[in-house]
Design a protein around this motif. Sequence first.
Motif, PDB file in Angstrom:
ATOM      1  N   TYR A 171     -74.042   7.980 -47.451  1.00  0.00           N
ATOM      2  CA  TYR A 171     -74.485   6.606 -47.696  1.00  0.00           C
ATOM      3  C   TYR A 171     -74.500   5.781 -46.409  1.00  0.00           C
ATOM      4  CZ  TYR A 171     -73.708   7.798 -52.592  1.00  0.00           C
ATOM      5  OH  TYR A 171     -73.746   8.406 -53.826  1.00  0.00           O
ATOM      6  N   ARG A 172     -74.770   6.442 -45.291  1.00  0.00           N
ATOM      7  CA  ARG A 172     -74.722   5.737 -44.002  1.00  0.00           C
ATOM      8  C   ARG A 172     -75.772   4.639 -43.902  1.00  0.00           C
ATOM      9  NH1 ARG A 172     -76.436  11.081 -42.803  1.00  0.00           N
ATOM     10  NH2 ARG A 172     -78.573  11.221 -41.990  1.00  0.00           N
ATOM     11  N   ARG A 173     -76.957   4.855 -44.478  1.00  0.00           N
ATOM     12  CA  ARG A 173     -78.001   3.828 -44.415  1.00  0.00           C
ATOM     13  C   ARG A 173     -77.624   2.612 -45.243  1.00  0.00           C
ATOM     14  NH1 ARG A 173     -83.438   7.611 -44.930  1.00  0.00           N
ATOM     15  NH2 ARG A 173     -83.197   8.675 -42.913  1.00  0.00           N
ATOM     16  N   ILE A 179     -74.084  -4.034 -43.266  1.00  0.00           N
ATOM     17  CA  ILE A 179     -73.537  -4.700 -42.080  1.00  0.00           C
ATOM     18  C   ILE A 179     -74.551  -5.661 -41.479  1.00  0.00           C
ATOM     19  CG2 ILE A 179     -72.710  -4.315 -39.729  1.00  0.00           C
ATOM     20  CD1 ILE A 179     -71.541  -1.669 -40.699  1.00  0.00           C
ATOM     21  N   VAL A 180     -75.813  -5.236 -41.434  1.00  0.00           N
ATOM     22  CA  VAL A 180     -76.852  -6.083 -40.849  1.00  0.00           C
ATOM     23  C   VAL A 180     -77.160  -7.278 -41.746  1.00  0.00           C
ATOM     24  CG1 VAL A 180     -79.269  -6.158 -40.120  1.00  0.00           C
ATOM     25  CG2 VAL A 180     -77.857  -4.179 -39.550  1.00  0.00           C
ATOM     26  N   SER A 181     -77.196  -7.055 -43.056  1.00  0.00           N
ATOM     27  CA  SER A 181     -77.592  -8.123 -43.981  1.00  0.00           C
ATOM     28  C   SER A 181     -76.521  -9.195 -44.156  1.00  0.00           C
ATOM     29  CB  SER A 181     -77.928  -7.523 -45.350  1.00  0.00           C
ATOM     30  OG  SER A 181     -76.789  -6.892 -45.916  1.00  0.00           O
ATOM     31  N   GLY A 189     -81.185  -9.307 -35.147  1.00  0.00           N
ATOM     32  CA  GLY A 189     -81.581  -8.497 -33.999  1.00  0.00           C
ATOM     33  C   GLY A 189     -80.402  -8.164 -33.111  1.00  0.00           C
ATOM     34  N   LYS A 190     -79.566  -9.181 -32.856  1.00  0.00           N
ATOM     35  CA  LYS A 190     -78.381  -8.972 -32.021  1.00  0.00           C
ATOM     36  C   LYS A 190     -77.392  -8.038 -32.715  1.00  0.00           C
ATOM     37  CE  LYS A 190     -75.729 -10.053 -28.469  1.00  0.00           C
ATOM     38  NZ  LYS A 190     -76.075  -9.660 -27.091  1.00  0.00           N
TER      39      LYS A 190
END
Length: 372
Positions: A171-173, A179-181, A189-190
């Motif tokens: 489930y890495r994706r 984490i990004v959301s 982007g950063k």
Amino acid sequence: MEKRLFTLPFIANLTLALLSIIMLGYLLILGKVILAPFFFALLLALLFLPFTKFLEAKLRFPRFISTFSAVLVLLSVLVGLSYFFGSQLSDFSRDIPHLEKQFSKVFFDLQKWVSETFDINADKQFEYLNQGLSKILSSSGVILGFTIGVFSSSLAFLFFCSLFFIFILNYRRVLYCFIVSVFKDKHKGKVEEIVNQIQRMTKSYIIGICIQIVIVSLLTTSMLLFIDVKYAILLGVLTGILNVIPYIGILFSMIVSSFIAFATGTPISTLYVMIGYVVVHAIDGNLVLPFVVGSKVKINALFSFLGILIGEQLWGISGMFLCIPALAIIKIIFDRVDALQSWGALLGEEPKVKSKKRRVVISKNITLEEKD
């Protein structure tokens, strides 16, 4: 630019920061059984991530097949290490009576010297010693219970670690997207850049540590074989693994090897072992670390020692092994967040004057260059 409605005074900010650290430490202690194997599984997953990507991209393996392939490779390594240590410890156990005899002789000579020098009754000392030994032997049930507890906790650690390893790879994706959301759109982007850099540098750091373990094991084994110390291979591999714990690991290994050399050899061989360990540590610190691991994620001695003490208090022995990778990941994050770069510099080594990187020519086609 966003305007702050109010600014807290310094003492209030300090109080909130200390309370946050205390609460975080309490949560880490409370979740030791889950968090320690999870973090260890996360490091292993980052190490095996290129392998699973290769299977999925080049060989067209489905995600679950590539994940279980990585699990099989990991289990093969663990079984191989278990077989090696089991066979070596089996040979060691057969020589325990001889070691006890040697230590008894040394202890008797020491006891005689103390009695003659300080005029202390040796019989009385032996009587106290025998009483202590009888108490220890009478508490064999407690010792057996402690041993079973350690064994069962190790099995639980490996079980949870294996499960987390499978789930993280599979489930890495989902974890990456989460984490990004979490952050705002203007920071995505950063955040993606930081996550990718952490992934690359953590992977290279772990690979460098693995190479360091192999090199230190080979150097120590060769040194012990040259001095003709028994169980040189076992002690060499043990030194390579314990060397992951800075300073304390190599010191503990030197003490164990010195005792073995003293019990099975001569006092002069013990001195040679100590000198050999100092030489191995010097080679490791001045050649292996700069050329294999690099300095970007190198933690200075002060915070390495503090990290080991805090890790032992939080998670015990597993915390001592995991504290340095944890500090390395924290340093990577600090170095890439503008507001935290000063903390990253505090964790790292003292900045050196920029100079030409060192190069070591091994052969015509092999040249080592110092890493950043």
